[in-house]
Structure formats: structure tokens, C-alpha cells
Design a protein around this motif. Sequence first.
Motif, short mmCIF file in Angstrom:
data_model
loop_
_atom_site.label_atom_id
_atom_site.label_comp_id
_atom_site.label_asym_id
_atom_site.label_seq_id
_atom_site.Cartn_x
_atom_site.Cartn_y
_atom_site.Cartn_z
N ASP B 178 0.82 -1.20 0.00
CA ASP B 178 0.00 0.00 0.00
C ASP B 178 0.86 1.26 0.00
O ASP B 178 0.53 2.24 -0.66
CB ASP B 178 -0.93 -0.02 1.22
CG ASP B 178 -2.24 0.70 0.91
OD1 ASP B 178 -2.83 0.41 -0.14
OD2 ASP B 178 -2.61 1.59 1.70
N ASP B 182 0.78 4.07 -2.87
CA ASP B 182 0.62 5.49 -2.57
C ASP B 182 1.70 6.32 -3.24
O ASP B 182 1.45 7.41 -3.75
CB ASP B 182 0.71 5.74 -1.05
CG ASP B 182 -0.58 5.33 -0.34
OD1 ASP B 182 -1.61 5.19 -1.04
OD2 ASP B 182 -0.55 5.14 0.89
N GLU B 186 1.30 9.24 -5.84
CA GLU B 186 1.84 10.56 -5.52
C GLU B 186 2.73 11.09 -6.65
O GLU B 186 2.62 12.24 -7.06
CB GLU B 186 2.64 10.47 -4.22
CG GLU B 186 3.10 11.80 -3.71
CD GLU B 186 3.94 11.65 -2.44
OE1 GLU B 186 3.54 10.86 -1.55
OE2 GLU B 186 5.01 12.29 -2.36
N LYS B 207 -6.55 1.14 -7.49
CA LYS B 207 -6.08 2.29 -6.73
C LYS B 207 -5.22 3.23 -7.58
O LYS B 207 -5.33 4.45 -7.47
CB LYS B 207 -5.26 1.78 -5.54
CG LYS B 207 -4.82 2.87 -4.62
CD LYS B 207 -4.35 2.29 -3.32
CE LYS B 207 -3.75 3.41 -2.49
NZ LYS B 207 -3.18 2.92 -1.23
#
Lengths: 261, 252
Positions: B178, B182, B186, B207
Motif C-alpha cells: 500500500d 501510494d 503521488e 487504486k
Amino acid sequence: MAEVQGLVRVGRRGISVVSWIGGISILSSRFLYHLKDIPRSARVIFEQFNSIGVKSLPLIIVIAVFVGAVSAWQAAYQFKFIGAPLRYLGQAVGKAVIMELGPVLSALVFAGRVGAGITAELGTMKVTEQIDALDSMGISPNRYLMMPRVLACMLMVPLLVVFADFVAIMGGLVVSVVGVDVSTETYLNGLKSSFQLGDLVNGLIKAWVFGLIIGLVACFEGFRTQGGAEGVGTATTQSVVISMVLVLVFDFIFTVLLFRI
Amino acid sequence: MAESFIQLERLSKSFKQKQVLDGISLDIRRGESICIIGLSGSGKSVMLKHLMRLMDPDEGRILVDGQDIAELEGEDLVAMRRRFGMLFQGAALLDSMTVADNVGLGLTESRKYTDEQIEEIVISKLEMVGMVDSAEKLPSELSGGMRKRVGLARAIATDPEVMLYDEPTSGLDPVTSDVIDDLIVELNQKLHVTSVTVTHDMRSAFKIADRIVMLYGGHIEFDGSPEQIRNNTNPVVQQFIAGSARGPIRVA
Ligand SMILES: Nc1ncnc2c1ncn2[C@@H]1O[C@H](COP(=O)(O)OP(=O)(O)O)[C@@H](O)[C@H]1O
Ligand SMILES: [Mg+2]
């Protein structure tokens, strides 16, 4: 039908030999091209000199002692057999070592130790995508990996041969004095009276070419390795076999060219 | 929609008898985040390698900013590759160097930075992936997941415009996965890094992705938004995202 298949097989072989020669020629031209990068790669080159040259020295020395010793013993045995005077013993050992045994045996040992090591290293890097990773960062594997290794082989083999020649002659001396009852002085006089700088230079030029061959073959086989750990094993064996055969072939060519009968 | 950036035109590649890519056409737009999904062996890694010319296609071509990359040579090819960063499936760290040297390698070899700058960048990138403590270790002392994170730090060290991630989270625990997801998001959203991510993990794909592309049998079976793939009725696509053994897909 069987003949056709046989022909096809021979044809394929022929094509793969031609493409091998083509590939190694391209690699040689890349080597020459990247010699301009010697200054920026100085650190990597120095590391290779150390790992390729210095670390091969002990093995070369051990082998040279025995090569010199066996040559002296065999020569003495043959001299007795044909009734030749033993004062020529130093000359026989010196000539054999400087012209043939030193360069050729050192090169064969070097192919087995260093050539194999380079192919295994580069082959592993190839199959684990480390070579791709270098390319992906805009770093040429030829400049970063190949040039320093081939350069080190090319310069280190002659240097090792100088050591090997010296140690082998000393090995011969020990056998002559201890086993054959020839004095140190007699042995060294025989050596000196026949010594020619040209012989040494020829031997070193051969060594230089052998080093170049071993380095190029090792890198070429490493870079084209395929298929995991097994592929690395196959490539390594292939590299050693090819470079040993080429060393002997080139040695023969040199001999025929240099010594007109 | 943003401009077209990387274009694949009828790309084909085979190894021996096996046709891996069979006429793939794909338009990657600047700033977008694409996920490539597909079975193991469906040619995802092969496709990714073509994008920065680590492999040459048998047929077809790849344009980056309209330039056919097959025509690039020497310094131009290097310049093109420096615009890309790639995280390899097996991390592909150089085993002979420490973690810090691996991450700094591209910077060192570009000869555009001082040693102090390099050290600073290396530390900041290692911080991003949570690997600063391992800076002086050798790759052989790291676990698979740690190597991946170092590989990621290395890939982003030169601040590329395009990131290619080959299974960035496979072999990582869910929490670290995760964190990596991220980071990918980003880089894409804050720094506008165009990203192409190969993954098996549908959770990550949903995601990360603006767009999901599924490779199957050498061609593109699906190309659309995460919304569209959820609602897609194609049985091959359905079976893949459900992760089911039952369905039209035959695992050879
Ligand atoms: N360098 C190569 N030489 C030969 N075959 C390869 C090579 N790279 C990939 N392949 C083959 O191409 C197919 C697709 O591989 P890959 O792109 O790695 O699949 P994946 O979708 O799992 O990433 C596989 O069958 C693989 O064996
Ligand atoms: Mg893959």
C-alpha cells in the motif's frame, strides 16, 4: 530426405558460426570505440586489473613452477637418451618456456580462471536483468562492463606471462641442480648464451593477443547468455572451450608465420 | 484529454516459435497512469521493455513525442532512456554494489552532479521507500520486497518523466504494498510522472490506474477506465478480475 536434413543442419551450423564471428567483430569495434572512455572509467578499470590480474598471480606461479620443473626433467632425460651435453639444459628450458609454454599455458589457465569468471558474472547479470537495468539508466554495458574487462585481460596476460616465464625458469633451475646435477652457473650460462630479446617480445605479443581473445570471448558469451542458472553454466563452459581452442589456433598461426622452415 | 506521448503502433514480437505480442497498438497520454494486467507469460514485461528500447520489435514501431525510437542512436538513445525510469520485476540491483551506490549509479554516470548532491538525492529517495537504514548493505543481504523498494528508489533517482513499474508490489506484504501504491499515485499526481504499471493485483490496479489495459493472447483484450472494467461483460476480463479458475481462459 535424411541428406536434406543433414544439409540443413550443416547449413544452420555454418550460419551460427558466421553470426558468431559477426557478433564478436561488432563487440571488438565497440571495445575500440570505448577506449576513449578510459579516463572516466579509470576506477572500474583499476578494480578489474586487481581482480583479474593480481588475483590470478598465485595460480599462475604454482603452475609455472611445475611447468619449468617438468620441462627441465624431460629435457635432461632426452639429452641423456641422445647423448647431448647437459650444459644446453638451461637453453632448452629457457627457449621452450619463453617462446611457447609461458604464453600458451598461462593463457589456457587464464581462460579457465578469468574467462570463466567473466562469463559467469556477465551471464548472471544478463539473466537477472542487471544488464537491462544499466541500459535503462542510459549506461552502456559495453563501456561500463565490457571495455574494462577486455582491457584488463589484454594487459594482464602479458604481465602474468613475464612472471610465469621467470618462475618456470627458476623451477627448471631447481630441478637441474637438485635432480640432474647441473650447476646453477652452467644452467644460467646456457640460458644467457641463447637468450634473445626477440623471443621474449614474440611471446609477449602472443600473450597480448591471447588476452584480447579471452576477454572478448568471455564478454560476448556472457552478454548473450539466456535462460537462468542453467544458461549461465552453458555459456561459461562454451566461453572457456572457445577461447582455449582459439588460443591454440592463433598460437599455431603465429608459429607458422614467425618461424619459416 | 492530454496530448499523446508514447504511441505503440502494431507492435509484434516473437521468441522462437512463440508469438508473444501480435500487433499491439496503444496510445499513452502524458500524465496518465495506465495499468497493464494479464496472465503470467502474456508479454507484459516484454511490452514494457519495448517502451524504452531494451528490446526491439519484430514489426511495428514506438513513437515517443512523435519520434520513432528505433531511429535513435548513441547519445540520443541515452537521452531518451534517461527520460524513463524502470522498476524491474526482479529489481535487477547490481549485486556488486551497495544499496546507496545502486541508487546513485545513474546520477554518478551522468556526470552532472557533485558527490554531495548525489548523496543528498540518494538519501531522499531511500527515505521515500523507507530504506535509508539499509543504505550500506549489499543487495544479497536484503529480502525480495526490500530489493524492490531499492529498485524503485533507483528508478526515480533521476526524476524521470515516465515510470515503468514491473509488478511493483508482487512479493510485498499488504502494508508495504500500500505504501508503494501510494508512492506511485503521488509521483503521478503531484509530479505528473506518466506511469505504466504492470500488475497482477487488481486492488492496486484500481487504486493506481486512470486506465486499465488487459493483454491476452498477444493482443489487447480490454482498454478502458477502472469503472468500465468493473462493468465489462467480456468473460475473459471478468474471469481475470474475479481471479477465478472457471471461465474461458486456459492456462497453458
Ligand atoms: N529474452 C527472452 N527470450 C526468450 N523468450 C522470452 C524472453 N523474454 C520473454 N520471453 C517469453 O515471452 C513470454 C512473455 O514473457 P513476459 O513478458 O515476461 O510475461 P509476463 O506477462 O509474465 O511479464 C514468455 O513466454 C517468456 O518465456
Ligand atoms: Mg513479467
